[in-house]
Design a protein around this motif. Structure first.
Motif, short mmCIF file in Angstrom:
data_model
loop_
_atom_site.label_atom_id
_atom_site.label_comp_id
_atom_site.label_asym_id
_atom_site.label_seq_id
_atom_site.Cartn_x
_atom_site.Cartn_y
_atom_site.Cartn_z
N ASN A 84 0.22 -1.15 -0.01
CA ASN A 84 0.51 -0.21 0.12
C ASN A 84 0.72 1.24 -0.20
O ASN A 84 0.04 2.13 -0.33
CB ASN A 84 -0.76 -0.06 1.32
CG ASN A 84 -2.38 -1.29 0.39
OD1 ASN A 84 -2.37 -1.28 0.16
ND2 ASN A 84 -3.16 -1.46 2.09
N THR A 85 2.02 1.59 0.28
CA THR A 85 2.87 2.41 0.55
C THR A 85 3.82 3.57 -0.54
O THR A 85 3.06 4.17 -0.86
CB THR A 85 4.00 2.16 1.39
OG1 THR A 85 3.63 1.38 2.55
CG2 THR A 85 4.86 3.38 1.86
N LEU A 86 3.12 2.33 -1.31
CA LEU A 86 3.88 2.85 -2.56
C LEU A 86 2.45 2.59 -3.99
O LEU A 86 2.98 2.86 -5.42
CB LEU A 86 5.17 2.37 -4.04
CG LEU A 86 5.65 1.79 -2.81
CD1 LEU A 86 7.31 1.08 -3.38
CD2 LEU A 86 6.55 3.21 -3.09
N SER A 87 1.66 2.44 -3.45
CA SER A 87 0.48 2.33 -4.71
C SER A 87 -0.78 3.49 -3.83
O SER A 87 -0.85 4.19 -2.99
CB SER A 87 -0.29 1.63 -3.58
OG SER A 87 -1.80 0.82 -4.59
N GLU A 88 -1.02 3.94 -5.54
CA GLU A 88 -1.91 5.32 -4.97
C GLU A 88 -3.42 4.54 -4.54
O GLU A 88 -4.45 5.59 -4.00
CB GLU A 88 -2.61 5.46 -6.81
CG GLU A 88 -1.03 5.80 -7.71
CD GLU A 88 -0.66 7.41 -6.90
OE1 GLU A 88 -2.13 7.88 -6.37
OE2 GLU A 88 -0.01 7.45 -6.65
N HIS A 89 -3.84 3.50 -4.52
CA HIS A 89 -5.15 3.04 -4.43
C HIS A 89 -4.64 2.30 -3.08
O HIS A 89 -4.42 1.08 -2.81
CB HIS A 89 -6.06 2.40 -5.34
CG HIS A 89 -5.92 3.08 -6.67
ND1 HIS A 89 -7.32 4.24 -6.44
CD2 HIS A 89 -5.82 2.81 -7.29
CE1 HIS A 89 -7.00 4.83 -7.81
NE2 HIS A 89 -5.95 3.93 -8.27
N LYS A 90 -4.71 2.53 -1.40
CA LYS A 90 -4.18 2.15 -0.28
C LYS A 90 -5.23 1.56 0.28
O LYS A 90 -5.91 1.91 1.23
CB LYS A 90 -3.63 2.57 0.47
CG LYS A 90 -2.48 3.75 0.06
CD LYS A 90 -1.95 4.60 0.96
CE LYS A 90 -0.53 6.00 -0.08
NZ LYS A 90 -0.17 5.34 -0.36
N THR A 91 -5.68 0.50 -0.27
CA THR A 91 -7.03 -0.66 -0.68
C THR A 91 -7.06 -2.09 0.48
O THR A 91 -5.99 -2.53 -0.07
CB THR A 91 -8.29 -0.22 -1.38
OG1 THR A 91 -7.62 -0.62 -2.44
CG2 THR A 91 -8.36 1.33 -1.71
N ILE A 92 -8.00 -1.79 1.30
CA ILE A 92 -7.73 -3.50 1.65
C ILE A 92 -9.44 -3.94 1.17
O ILE A 92 -10.28 -3.15 2.63
CB ILE A 92 -7.19 -3.32 3.05
CG1 ILE A 92 -7.32 -5.32 3.13
CG2 ILE A 92 -8.10 -2.76 4.27
CD1 ILE A 92 -6.48 -5.40 4.80
N SER A 93 -10.05 -5.33 1.36
CA SER A 93 -11.08 -5.62 1.51
C SER A 93 -11.50 -5.62 2.84
O SER A 93 -10.72 -6.16 3.56
CB SER A 93 -11.52 -7.10 -0.07
OG SER A 93 -10.45 -8.03 0.67
N VAL A 94 -12.43 -6.13 2.83
CA VAL A 94 -13.25 -5.74 4.45
C VAL A 94 -13.23 -6.84 4.44
O VAL A 94 -12.97 -7.47 5.02
CB VAL A 94 -15.27 -6.11 4.09
CG1 VAL A 94 -16.02 -5.80 5.64
CG2 VAL A 94 -15.62 -4.16 3.81
N THR A 95 -13.10 -8.97 3.38
CA THR A 95 -12.57 -9.63 4.30
C THR A 95 -12.07 -9.70 4.43
O THR A 95 -11.02 -10.22 5.31
CB THR A 95 -13.39 -10.76 3.27
OG1 THR A 95 -14.50 -10.48 3.04
CG2 THR A 95 -13.11 -11.88 3.05
N GLY A 96 -10.76 -8.64 3.56
CA GLY A 96 -9.18 -8.77 3.64
C GLY A 96 -8.66 -8.17 5.49
O GLY A 96 -7.63 -8.79 5.56
N CYS A 97 -9.23 -7.55 5.33
CA CYS A 97 -9.14 -6.58 6.13
C CYS A 97 -9.51 -7.32 8.19
O CYS A 97 -8.85 -7.33 8.82
CB CYS A 97 -10.27 -6.13 7.24
SG CYS A 97 -10.10 -4.27 8.13
N ALA A 98 -11.34 -8.43 7.87
CA ALA A 98 -11.22 -9.12 8.77
C ALA A 98 -10.26 -10.18 9.38
O ALA A 98 -10.03 -10.91 10.59
CB ALA A 98 -12.74 -9.56 8.69
N VAL A 99 -9.24 -10.64 8.08
CA VAL A 99 -8.31 -12.25 8.15
C VAL A 99 -7.66 -11.13 8.59
O VAL A 99 -7.29 -12.15 9.56
CB VAL A 99 -8.32 -12.56 6.67
CG1 VAL A 99 -6.86 -13.99 6.12
CG2 VAL A 99 -9.38 -13.28 6.33
N GLN A 100 -7.43 -10.02 8.20
CA GLN A 100 -6.10 -9.47 8.67
C GLN A 100 -5.77 -9.28 10.64
O GLN A 100 -5.50 -9.79 11.30
CB GLN A 100 -5.86 -8.06 8.18
CG GLN A 100 -4.71 -7.42 8.71
CD GLN A 100 -4.09 -6.06 7.90
OE1 GLN A 100 -4.45 -5.87 8.54
NE2 GLN A 100 -3.14 -5.85 7.57
#
Length: 310
Positions: A84-100
């Motif tokens: 995410n640091t070098l990305s323009e779109h610093k996103t994470i899916s809701v499912t990915g967020c829950a898993v993290q």
């Protein structure tokens, strides 16, 4: 997680450590180096344990599991943060967020339990040396490790499910990973129950394990003080100092993070404290244990010598 949340918000935006564009490359390089050092350092020590028969004792069995845990712990947050640091779109899916979130809470709880198990191991070795290999046999070690995974998994599952049952009105997480409090700030509903749950889960893992560690070390110190030989006292205490340093770093940052009043912190400070226990501590642990342990240093030299010959 209910369907309403997943359809209303499909992804979150992670702010990261800084929103200043000029710092993104610097942050990326620093944390990439930290990640490489951490993974290689922990893998190196695990290999030293695996291929050194003299290290196949309960203490090093717990250490090998601890270093494997640190690899998992830092891998739960840093790779996504680097992406995410070098990305323009610093996103994470809701499912990915829950898993993290689930993984971070699972691994943090597991680390509390394994530090307590390591303290009990040192207590058994110093306070009951003649019975040590009976008390800390292979079955006991495996039960302690397996039990800590199960307890951590159940606690983390309850916490994560309740968190993502909330209704979210925003999707910008003011953090570099999906931690509880930054996610709570996005909720439209009252999060008092969830915050209480954080304290209860954090309390059961952190305070319960910490009490066991303190009890073990009170007994250890009492026993060491009864040793008449200065060299004997020094040798006995040297086996505990590395563990005490790691306990101080991990529990100190955890207590600051989750057990201070809500009004006393800002998100910038919270991110820095999070970096301490999710990134810096896993990097320091191999150095803390290897530099103060002659057996570990000898085993690592043998492994290095063998790798050079290959």
């Amino acid at each position: 997680m209910n369907g309403h949340n997943l359809t209303a918000i499909s992804e979150f935006i992670l702010v990261g450590l800084s929103e200043i564009k000029e710092l993104q490359v610097f942050i990326f390089l620093i944390f990439l180096c930290i990640y490489i050092i951490t993974v290689n350092g922990n893998v190196y020590i695990i290999l030293a344990y695996r291929f050194s028969p003299n290290l196949h004792t309960p203490m090093y069995f717990f250490l090998a599991n601890f270093f494997f845990l640190d690899i998992c712990y830092i891998s739960a947050t840093v790779p996504n943060m680097l992406s995410n640091t070098l990305s323009e779109h610093k996103t994470i899916s809701v499912t990915g967020c829950a898993v993290q979130m689930y993984c971070v809470w699972l691994l943090a709880g597991k680390e509390c339990y394994i530090l307590a198990a390591m303290a009990y191991d040192r207590y058994s070795a110093i306070c009951h040396p003649l019975l040590y290999f009976i008390i800390m046999n292979k079955l006991v070690g495996r039960v302690l490790i397996t039990g800590s995974w199960i307890i951590g998994a159940v606690n983390s599952l309850i916490h994560t499910v309740l968190t993502f049952s909330l209704h979210f009105c925003g999707n910008k997480i003011n953090h570099f990973f999906c931690d509880a409090r930054p996610v709570f700030e996005l909720s439209c509903t009252n999060t008092w129950t969830n915050e209480l749950l954080v304290l209860l889960i954090g309390g059961s893992a952190t305070i319960g394990s910490f009490i066991l560690i303190m009890f073990s070390y009170i007994q250890i110190i009492s026993t060491i003080l009864q040793i008449h030989s200065t060299s004997g006292r020094k040798k006995a205490f040297s086996t505990c100092t590395s563990h005490l340093i790691v306990v101080t770093i991990f529990y100190g940052s955890g207590i600051i993070m989750y057990f201070r009043p809500k009004s006393s912190y800002g998100m910038a400070q919270e991110r820095m404290v999070s970096v301490m226990y999710t990134v810096v501590a896993p990097m320091l642990n191999p150095f803390v244990y290897s530099l103060r342990n002659s057996e570990m240093k000898s085993a690592m030299r043998r492994i290095l010598h063998h790798l050079i010959k290959l």
